[in-house]
Design a protein around this motif. Structure first.
Motif, PDB file in Angstrom:
ATOM      1  N   ILE A  26       0.695  -1.321   0.013  1.00 19.78           N
ATOM      2  CA  ILE A  26      -0.129  -0.003  -0.068  1.00 19.78           C
ATOM      3  C   ILE A  26       1.005   1.406  -0.138  1.00 19.78           C
ATOM      4  O   ILE A  26       0.585   2.210  -0.609  1.00 19.78           O
ATOM      5  CB  ILE A  26      -0.982   0.071   1.151  1.00 19.78           C
ATOM      6  N   THR A  27       1.899   1.414   0.860  1.00 19.72           N
ATOM      7  CA  THR A  27       2.852   2.498   0.868  1.00 19.72           C
ATOM      8  C   THR A  27       3.391   2.523  -0.356  1.00 19.72           C
ATOM      9  O   THR A  27       3.716   3.670  -0.813  1.00 19.72           O
ATOM     10  CB  THR A  27       3.908   2.337   1.943  1.00 19.72           C
ATOM     11  N   SER A  28       3.614   1.581  -1.217  1.00 20.61           N
ATOM     12  CA  SER A  28       4.502   1.860  -2.373  1.00 20.61           C
ATOM     13  C   SER A  28       3.724   2.305  -3.501  1.00 20.61           C
ATOM     14  O   SER A  28       3.986   3.124  -4.147  1.00 20.61           O
ATOM     15  CB  SER A  28       4.902   0.355  -2.976  1.00 20.61           C
ATOM     16  N   ARG A  29       2.313   1.918  -3.414  1.00 16.19           N
ATOM     17  CA  ARG A  29       1.191   2.537  -4.429  1.00 16.19           C
ATOM     18  C   ARG A  29       1.172   4.123  -3.966  1.00 16.19           C
ATOM     19  O   ARG A  29       0.962   4.852  -4.829  1.00 16.19           O
ATOM     20  CB  ARG A  29       0.070   1.946  -4.225  1.00 16.19           C
ATOM     21  N   TRP A  30       1.209   4.527  -2.671  1.00 14.99           N
ATOM     22  CA  TRP A  30       1.134   5.613  -2.382  1.00 14.99           C
ATOM     23  C   TRP A  30       2.426   6.697  -2.838  1.00 14.99           C
ATOM     24  O   TRP A  30       2.201   7.701  -3.431  1.00 14.99           O
ATOM     25  CB  TRP A  30       1.322   5.880  -0.720  1.00 14.99           C
ATOM     26  N   LEU A  31       3.745   5.871  -2.738  1.00 13.94           N
ATOM     27  CA  LEU A  31       4.751   6.622  -3.360  1.00 13.94           C
ATOM     28  C   LEU A  31       4.312   6.786  -4.762  1.00 13.94           C
ATOM     29  O   LEU A  31       5.057   7.808  -5.463  1.00 13.94           O
ATOM     30  CB  LEU A  31       5.971   5.843  -3.000  1.00 13.94           C
ATOM     31  N   LEU A  32       3.937   6.056  -5.532  1.00 13.09           N
ATOM     32  CA  LEU A  32       3.773   6.016  -7.047  1.00 13.09           C
ATOM     33  C   LEU A  32       3.027   7.197  -7.179  1.00 13.09           C
ATOM     34  O   LEU A  32       2.892   8.135  -8.254  1.00 13.09           O
ATOM     35  CB  LEU A  32       3.329   4.855  -7.676  1.00 13.09           C
ATOM     36  N   GLU A  33       1.859   7.666  -6.350  1.00  8.53           N
ATOM     37  CA  GLU A  33       1.088   8.973  -6.290  1.00  8.53           C
ATOM     38  C   GLU A  33       1.793   9.945  -5.944  1.00  8.53           C
ATOM     39  O   GLU A  33       1.776  10.992  -6.749  1.00  8.53           O
ATOM     40  CB  GLU A  33       0.009   8.501  -5.365  1.00  8.53           C
ATOM     41  N   VAL A  34       2.727   9.831  -5.307  1.00  2.00           N
ATOM     42  CA  VAL A  34       3.691  11.112  -4.817  1.00  2.00           C
ATOM     43  C   VAL A  34       4.353  11.419  -6.113  1.00  2.00           C
ATOM     44  O   VAL A  34       4.758  12.645  -6.399  1.00  2.00           O
ATOM     45  CB  VAL A  34       4.738  10.777  -3.546  1.00  2.00           C
ATOM     46  N   GLU A  35       4.733  10.771  -6.894  1.00  2.80           N
ATOM     47  CA  GLU A  35       5.642  11.021  -7.995  1.00  2.80           C
ATOM     48  C   GLU A  35       4.885  11.703  -9.044  1.00  2.80           C
ATOM     49  O   GLU A  35       5.550  12.683  -9.923  1.00  2.80           O
ATOM     50  CB  GLU A  35       6.168   9.577  -8.797  1.00  2.80           C
ATOM     51  N   GLN A  36       3.467  11.638  -8.958  1.00  2.43           N
ATOM     52  CA  GLN A  36       2.713  12.428  -9.763  1.00  2.43           C
ATOM     53  C   GLN A  36       2.318  13.751  -9.301  1.00  2.43           C
ATOM     54  O   GLN A  36       2.220  14.760 -10.267  1.00  2.43           O
ATOM     55  CB  GLN A  36       1.561  11.931 -10.270  1.00  2.43           C
ATOM     56  N   VAL A  37       2.724  14.191  -8.303  1.00  4.32           N
ATOM     57  CA  VAL A  37       2.346  15.473  -7.818  1.00  4.32           C
ATOM     58  C   VAL A  37       3.577  16.114  -6.966  1.00  4.32           C
ATOM     59  O   VAL A  37       3.348  17.218  -6.454  1.00  4.32           O
ATOM     60  CB  VAL A  37       1.229  15.463  -6.609  1.00  4.32           C
ATOM     61  N   ARG A  38       4.745  15.388  -6.874  1.00  3.96           N
ATOM     62  CA  ARG A  38       5.776  16.108  -6.251  1.00  3.96           C
ATOM     63  C   ARG A  38       7.095  15.588  -7.008  1.00  3.96           C
ATOM     64  O   ARG A  38       7.120  14.539  -7.631  1.00  3.96           O
ATOM     65  CB  ARG A  38       6.097  15.670  -4.800  1.00  3.96           C
TER      66      ARG A  38
END
Length: 212
Positions: A26-38
């Protein structure tokens, strides 16, 4: 002062995972989301829950069921290590996504075809699946694992990430925040990672992992 390694104008974030862990997934999928906005780029690295629990912690306090699960956990991470040896560490991201989607989202934890399917999806030879029962790449796993746990300590698990020079366990969150919510969580982690002497924030979990 917090210094974050940059790669092509983006902050590189080492992230250690064991494919079997649902919370790391789950945290890894969050980090992929972070890549899109930061301006962040994940640097995927392996750790081993089997090595942590059975070797470093000597299996203390483990039930027979959990001990068997840890023994089985060697397989997927060994395949990841073999894949990195074969094609370089850049393959870990795609392979982790292929394995994790099947293990967690599709709930196929006991399906022996998961590994060969994931290797095919990542463009890797199915012969690498034999690494699951081999110790050939165990030293590579331990070296990667120790890089994280020599910093963060043995009283935590996975996920582990490093922001600047600070290794942190977590964030443990469910479901994965999306969009700007993911970015705000990242901003908070950058703040605490840059605070000298910061060690821990924690509360008891009151829900199961959600892979939505």
């Amino acid at each position: 002062m917090l210094v974050i390694k940059e790669q092509a104008g983006r902050h590189e974030v080492p992230f250690w995972f064991d494919p079997l862990c649902p919370w790391a997934w789950i945290t890894s999928r969050w980090l992929l989301e972070v890549e899109q906005v930061r301006p962040v780029s994940a640097d995927w690295r392996i750790m081993s829950l089997a090595y942590l629990n059975l070797v470093q912690r000597e299996g203390k306090g483990l039930s027979d069921e959990y001990r068997q699960m840890m023994t089985n956990a060697w397989g997927p991470v060994r395949v990841c290590a073999a894949a990195a040896e074969h094609s370089g560490s850049s393959v870990l991201g795609p392979l982790y996504t292929a394995i994790g989607t099947r293990l967690h989202n599709h709930r196929r934890r006991d399906d022996p075809t998961v590994i060969t399917e994931a290797l095919a999806e990542a463009g890797l030879p199915d012969s690498l699946a034999s690494a699951a029962t081999s110790t050939e790449f165990d030293q590579r796993i331990k070296d990667s694992h120790d890089e994280a746990f020599n910093e963060v300590g043995l009283d935590v698990g996975t996920p582990v990430l490093r922001i600047g020079g600070t290794a942190l366990f977590g964030p443990v969150v469910t479901p994965a925040p999306r969009g700007e919510a993911a970015g705000r969580l990242w901003d908070g982690l950058v703040m605490v990672a840059g605070t000298d002497g910061f060690f821990e924030l924690k509360r008891s979990r009151d829900r199961k992992p959600s892979f939505e």
